[in-house]
Design an enzyme around this catalytic site. Structure first.
Site, PDB file in Angstrom:
ATOM      1  N   TYR A 186     -65.545   8.810-126.635  1.00 33.67           N
ATOM      2  CA  TYR A 186     -65.336   9.620-125.436  1.00 33.67           C
ATOM      3  C   TYR A 186     -64.345  10.748-125.719  1.00 33.67           C
ATOM      4  CZ  TYR A 186     -63.305  10.901-120.907  1.00 33.67           C
ATOM      5  OH  TYR A 186     -62.808  11.600-119.836  1.00 33.67           O
ATOM      6  N   THR A 203     -59.556  15.586-121.247  1.00 32.72           N
ATOM      7  CA  THR A 203     -58.980  14.259-121.051  1.00 32.72           C
ATOM      8  C   THR A 203     -57.792  14.013-121.963  1.00 32.72           C
ATOM      9  OG1 THR A 203     -59.444  11.882-121.302  1.00 32.72           O
ATOM     10  CG2 THR A 203     -60.692  13.368-122.691  1.00 32.72           C
TER      11      THR A 203
END
Length: 323
Positions: free
Chosen positions: A142, A118
């Site tokens: 995250y 990501t």
């Protein structure tokens, strides 16, 4: 015989599009998914093994049964705001449970691992567009959980484990152009599907989090990439690794920064205005995330085909209007 590729999380939004693209390229995608967030009806391009990545016996069995040489790992948790509230869930699902998974793949002789990473690994950008050598300083658990797994892949490979590529997604959006599959999360937190819901009258007005960012219209800027373009990069990464390419991390984005305000104007321009209102910023959200994806284009031969934000939005809207 066609080669089989194990797709962990293949019943999810991105995973199902990856499986579709693998099948179109002549591979057999074998989905490994416990269906806690994935959809059984999205597994339509190859077999389903209903199990978690931490189920080492299931992993051994499927690798042997299908002669798996390459794995695409998309399994995990993806909500930035939730990661801030519940960080242990993210370190567990995105990192800890992958330790036995990666160990088992290595023991079974799997040669290649493509990892769903990501843009959140970069944190608040110090330069835009973001290159892969940008400092890695995530703003939320995250991003940290994904970065930790990238580091584990590096270390395991140096110790004789599978070769790897980490594909750092920017903002995946849209649906397959034939309307076959699309974006479906429960609960949904991504901008474009939420805007579709509001435009279709399926939900109340869209909440836009933050209109006081230091941008032209005050809303956050993201790099939206069509999910089928994202999926095609996974096939190229598998082929590159099996062909002996060096391990690497690659950005996947269009290099086009689009603000939330511009997304809403695009919906209006195509005849689907989105009722919306503004809320305070969410913790952990950077102001601007835009990719420099030249390395993936050069080294993988990747070429995005659906970069226009209108194409992305239309494909999403058409899918949601029918599903």
């Amino acid at each position: 015989m066609t080669k089989s590729v194990l797709v962990a999380g293949g019943a999810g939004y991105i995973g199902s599009h990856v499986c579709k693209t693998l099948a179109l390229a002549g591979y057999t995608p074998v989905t490994l998914d416990n269906l806690c967030t994935g959809r059984r009806d999205f597994v339509r391009f190859g077999p389903l093994v209903e199990a978690a990545v931490s189920d080492v016996e299931a992993v051994r069995r499927v690798v042997k049964e299908y002669a798996i040489e390459a794995v695409i790992d998309l399994a995990g948790s993806i909500e930035v705001a939730e990661s801030v509230k519940n960080p242990l869930k993210y370190y567990e699902n995105n990192f800890a449970v992958k330790i036995p998974f990666l160990r088992t793949l290595g023991e079974c002789g799997v040669r290649a691992m493509v990892f769903s990473s990501t843009a959140a690994v970069y944190g608040e950008p110090v330069s835009v567009p973001i290159m892969e050598n940008h400092p890695l300083l995530p703003k939320n658990p995250y991003g940290w959980s994904k970065l930790a797994y990238e580091q584990m892949l590096r270390d395991v490979h140096l110790a004789g484990g599978p070769s790897w590529m980490a594909l750092r997604y920017f903002n995946a959006a849209g649906a397959s152009l034939d309307g076959d599959i699309g974006e479906c999360h429960e609960p949904e937190s991504h901008l474009i599907p939420l805007a579709c819901f509001a435009a279709l009258g399926k939900t109340p007005a869209l909440n836009v989090f933050g209109n006081d960012y230091p941008t032209e219209d005050g809303t956050a800027i993201r790099d939206y990439i069509h999910v089928m373009d994202l999926a095609s990069a996974h096939v190229l990464a598998v082929e590159a690794l099996l062909g002996g390419a060096a391990p690497a991390a690659y950005n996947l984005g269009n290099g086009i920064g689009t603000s939330i305000g511009q997304v809403l104007k695009c919906f209006e321009a195509i005849g689907h205005p989105v009722p919306h209102g503004f809320k305070p910023r969410r913790a952990g959200d950077p102001t601007r995330l835009v990719a420099d994806s030249n390395a993936a284009k050069k080294n993988l031969g990747w070429t995005p085909r659906y970069a226009d934000i209108e194409v992305i939005i239309r494909s999403a809207y058409e899918w949601h209007s029918k599903n």
